[in-house]
Enzyme design. Structure first.
Site, PDB file in Angstrom:
ATOM      1  N   HIS A   1       0.841  -1.206   0.000  1.00  0.00           N
ATOM      2  CA  HIS A   1       0.000   0.000   0.000  1.00  0.00           C
ATOM      3  C   HIS A   1       0.875   1.254   0.000  1.00  0.00           C
ATOM      4  O   HIS A   1       0.600   2.217  -0.718  1.00  0.00           O
ATOM      5  CB  HIS A   1      -0.888   0.053   1.254  1.00  0.00           C
TER       6      HIS A   1
ATOM      7  N   LYS B   1     -15.582  -8.370   4.022  1.00  0.00           N
ATOM      8  CA  LYS B   1     -14.487  -8.636   4.963  1.00  0.00           C
ATOM      9  C   LYS B   1     -14.877  -8.185   6.372  1.00  0.00           C
ATOM     10  O   LYS B   1     -15.525  -7.142   6.529  1.00  0.00           O
ATOM     11  CB  LYS B   1     -13.224  -7.869   4.562  1.00  0.00           C
TER      12      LYS B   1
ATOM     13  N   ARG C   1      -1.629  -6.124  -8.042  1.00  0.00           N
ATOM     14  CA  ARG C   1      -0.457  -6.975  -7.765  1.00  0.00           C
ATOM     15  C   ARG C   1      -0.279  -8.031  -8.847  1.00  0.00           C
ATOM     16  O   ARG C   1       0.817  -8.304  -9.281  1.00  0.00           O
ATOM     17  CB  ARG C   1      -0.632  -7.686  -6.418  1.00  0.00           C
TER      18      ARG C   1
ATOM     19  N   SER D   1      -2.613  -7.879   3.153  1.00  0.00           N
ATOM     20  CA  SER D   1      -2.879  -7.647   4.579  1.00  0.00           C
ATOM     21  C   SER D   1      -3.221  -8.967   5.266  1.00  0.00           C
ATOM     22  O   SER D   1      -2.820  -9.203   6.409  1.00  0.00           O
ATOM     23  CB  SER D   1      -4.043  -6.673   4.757  1.00  0.00           C
TER      24      SER D   1
HETATM   25  O1  PNS Z   1      -8.729  -3.185   0.377  1.00  0.00           O
HETATM   26  P1  PNS Z   1     -10.019  -3.721  -0.200  1.00  0.00           P
HETATM   27  O2  PNS Z   1     -10.809  -4.469   0.855  1.00  0.00           O
HETATM   28  O3  PNS Z   1      -9.808  -4.552  -1.437  1.00  0.00           O
HETATM   29  O4  PNS Z   1     -10.881  -2.427  -0.661  1.00  0.00           O
HETATM   30  C1  PNS Z   1     -12.177  -2.566  -1.205  1.00  0.00           C
HETATM   31  C2  PNS Z   1     -12.946  -1.251  -1.028  1.00  0.00           C
HETATM   32  C3  PNS Z   1     -13.053  -0.929   0.460  1.00  0.00           C
HETATM   33  C4  PNS Z   1     -12.226  -0.146  -1.754  1.00  0.00           C
HETATM   34  C5  PNS Z   1     -14.381  -1.429  -1.638  1.00  0.00           C
HETATM   35  O5  PNS Z   1     -15.032  -2.493  -0.990  1.00  0.00           O
HETATM   36  C6  PNS Z   1     -15.208  -0.148  -1.540  1.00  0.00           C
HETATM   37  O6  PNS Z   1     -15.049   0.747  -2.338  1.00  0.00           O
HETATM   38  N1  PNS Z   1     -16.081  -0.060  -0.512  1.00  0.00           N
HETATM   39  C7  PNS Z   1     -16.938   1.115  -0.296  1.00  0.00           C
HETATM   40  C8  PNS Z   1     -18.393   0.802  -0.638  1.00  0.00           C
HETATM   41  C9  PNS Z   1     -18.625   0.922  -2.125  1.00  0.00           C
HETATM   42  O7  PNS Z   1     -18.580   1.995  -2.698  1.00  0.00           O
HETATM   43  N2  PNS Z   1     -18.881  -0.231  -2.773  1.00  0.00           N
HETATM   44  C10 PNS Z   1     -19.124  -0.275  -4.182  1.00  0.00           C
HETATM   45  C11 PNS Z   1     -17.842  -0.525  -4.959  1.00  0.00           C
HETATM   46  S1  PNS Z   1     -18.201  -1.660  -6.193  1.00  0.00           S
END
Ligand code: PNS
Length: 158
Positions: free
Chosen positions: A16, A40, A89, A127
């Site tokens: 990150h 998650k 990645r 992570s």
């Molecule tokens: O580090 P991650 O868990 O891969 O990040 C995913 C994240 C948190 C960026 C994604 O789940 C997100 O944008 N969540 C906010 C809610 C949202 O807008 N969801 C619609 C996206 S398709």
């Protein structure tokens, strides 16, 4: 231009940080956003994740840390940002990242997602791998910023 780098950051890793370093060089302002991924269950609280990001990033003129529990596009509107930054990645990241990028654009056609390739040495890093190593006493010193190693180990080895 303001970029937003969203993620769970549970915890922030060197992968990150690599993206934060690269992205902050090509925008006026980078907002690192601790967001909710409903698939998650985080180990660290939002406050703990923000604290670790603060320690990892340090004081920088054009990097801010924030948290938000709604839709990413709503946060983007709130801060008047149009660009989401994501790290890739491996090919395995591509499908879910493309889905998220297209769904976000479907919600707001003005918003685009830019993908940056992580460095080779971070391409295996996640992570969840850091959490698993820390839980079972594995070495994480070269996987996360040194300022947060003790916080991770003391939380996970309980
Ligand atoms: O580090 P991650 O868990 O891969 O990040 C995913 C994240 C948190 C960026 C994604 O789940 C997100 O944008 N969540 C906010 C809610 C949202 O807008 N969801 C619609 C996206 S398709």
């Amino acid at each position: 231009m303001t970029f937003v780098y969203p993620g769970s950051f549970d915890p922030v890793t060197n992968g990150h940080l690599d993206i934060i370093n690269r992205a902050s060089k090509i925008c006026d302002k980078l907002i690192v956003l601790v967001s909710v991924n409903i698939s998650k269950t985080p180990v660290f609280s939002v406050e703990e994740r923000i604290k670790m990001l603060e320690l990892a990033i340090g004081k920088r003129d054009n990097v801010e840390i924030a948290s938000f529990s709604g839709l990413l596009v709503d946060f983007m509107k709130k801060v008047n940002a149009k660009t989401i930054i994501k790290g890739l990645r491996a090919v395995s990241d591509f499908e879910s990242e493309m889905q998220m990028a297209l769904l976000n654009r479907n919600l707001d056609n003005d918003i685009d997602t830019l993908f940056m390739m992580t460095s080779i040495q971070n391409s295996f890093l996640s992570s969840s791998a850091v959490r698993e190593l820390a839980k079972f006493g594995g070495k994480i010193d070269d996987l996360v910023p040194e300022q947060i190693v003790d916080i991770i180990v003391s939380k996970l080895r309980k």
